[in-house]
Design a protein around this motif. Sequence first.
Motif, PDB file in Angstrom:
ATOM      1  N   ALA A 160    -146.269 -24.574  18.085  1.00  0.00           N
ATOM      2  CA  ALA A 160    -146.885 -24.089  19.325  1.00  0.00           C
ATOM      3  C   ALA A 160    -148.174 -23.313  19.032  1.00  0.00           C
ATOM      4  N   ARG A 161    -148.188 -22.586  17.933  1.00  0.00           N
ATOM      5  CA  ARG A 161    -149.415 -21.866  17.566  1.00  0.00           C
ATOM      6  C   ARG A 161    -150.470 -22.837  17.039  1.00  0.00           C
ATOM      7  N   LEU A 162    -150.004 -23.802  16.244  1.00  0.00           N
ATOM      8  CA  LEU A 162    -150.916 -24.809  15.703  1.00  0.00           C
ATOM      9  C   LEU A 162    -151.603 -25.582  16.821  1.00  0.00           C
ATOM     10  N   LEU A 163    -150.866 -25.898  17.879  1.00  0.00           N
ATOM     11  CA  LEU A 163    -151.415 -26.661  18.997  1.00  0.00           C
ATOM     12  C   LEU A 163    -152.139 -25.767  20.009  1.00  0.00           C
ATOM     13  N   GLY A 164    -152.203 -24.464  19.713  1.00  0.00           N
ATOM     14  CA  GLY A 164    -152.945 -23.550  20.577  1.00  0.00           C
ATOM     15  C   GLY A 164    -152.225 -23.121  21.834  1.00  0.00           C
ATOM     16  N   TRP A 165    -150.891 -23.349  21.880  1.00  0.00           N
ATOM     17  CA  TRP A 165    -150.146 -22.887  23.055  1.00  0.00           C
ATOM     18  C   TRP A 165    -150.154 -21.367  23.103  1.00  0.00           C
ATOM     19  N   TRP A 166    -149.976 -20.771  21.927  1.00  0.00           N
ATOM     20  CA  TRP A 166    -149.941 -19.320  21.799  1.00  0.00           C
ATOM     21  C   TRP A 166    -150.764 -18.913  20.584  1.00  0.00           C
ATOM     22  N   GLN A 167    -151.317 -17.693  20.640  1.00  0.00           N
ATOM     23  CA  GLN A 167    -151.929 -17.126  19.445  1.00  0.00           C
ATOM     24  C   GLN A 167    -150.830 -16.461  18.620  1.00  0.00           C
ATOM     25  N   ALA A 168    -151.112 -16.281  17.337  1.00  0.00           N
ATOM     26  CA  ALA A 168    -150.159 -15.545  16.507  1.00  0.00           C
ATOM     27  C   ALA A 168    -150.017 -14.157  17.111  1.00  0.00           C
ATOM     28  N   GLY A 169    -148.832 -13.670  17.162  1.00  0.00           N
ATOM     29  CA  GLY A 169    -148.704 -12.427  17.923  1.00  0.00           C
ATOM     30  C   GLY A 169    -147.687 -11.480  17.353  1.00  0.00           C
ATOM     31  N   PRO A 170    -147.271 -10.518  18.176  1.00  0.00           N
ATOM     32  CA  PRO A 170    -147.791 -10.164  19.489  1.00  0.00           C
ATOM     33  C   PRO A 170    -149.217  -9.587  19.399  1.00  0.00           C
ATOM     34  N   PRO A 171    -150.019  -9.636  20.448  1.00  0.00           N
ATOM     35  CA  PRO A 171    -149.656  -9.851  21.860  1.00  0.00           C
ATOM     36  C   PRO A 171    -149.604 -11.318  22.299  1.00  0.00           C
ATOM     37  N   TYR A 172    -149.915 -12.262  21.425  1.00  0.00           N
ATOM     38  CA  TYR A 172    -149.803 -13.696  21.692  1.00  0.00           C
ATOM     39  C   TYR A 172    -150.836 -14.264  22.665  1.00  0.00           C
TER      40      TYR A 172
END
Length: 203
Positions: free
Chosen positions: A126-138
């Motif tokens: 999900a992070r690789l595909l840009g759904w979320w940034q590494a987080g928190p805060p994400y």
Amino acid sequence: MWVRQVRGFTLMELLTVVGIVAILTAILLPVFFNARLATQRTVCISNLRQIGLAVRMYRDDYGELPPYLSAVRKYVGDVRLFICPRDPQAGQHQVENTLGDAFRLEGNYYLPSGVSYTYVPNWAIARLLGWWQAGPPYGEGKWNELTPLSECHWHWAGRFNPTWQTDRVTQGRGWVLILTLNGAVRRIRVETSPEEFSPERYY
Ligand SMILES: [Zn+2]
């Protein structure tokens, strides 16, 4: 005086009764089975909605998403909400660092009673595909309020699969329940790969 005649069932009567019972069983068993599955799905959707509310409250208080799912437990009345009734291990999963996503399915690592649901921001894909940034805060999520936040995989699979892709899970068929950031519960076909996922894939 006369002796009352006691007559047993004839063979034909017995066979008829046995036949009727067999037919009724054949008709009703799938109905009961499907009703059970539907009830379990309803409980699961209710769980996910309440977890969604808890995440919202956490976000209001801390200004960011929680680092893992059960971090919102103080906003949840009953820790059993973290267990899907279809989860064969009832949340007692070991943390697996598969494809770099430790704590996507935290199991009983933080919460001894266990967690059945995944936390999508902790999923490496999900992070690789840009759904979320590494987080928190994400961050805000790729599709904002429609970004997947948590999932339940237990309605199509008896064990946890690190991806929801059929090329790695043979004969995967069914639905993944998705809790989105806005607290709604949607579903997608398990055949949908993460690469081709978008909110248009929600049902
Ligand atoms: Zn479930």
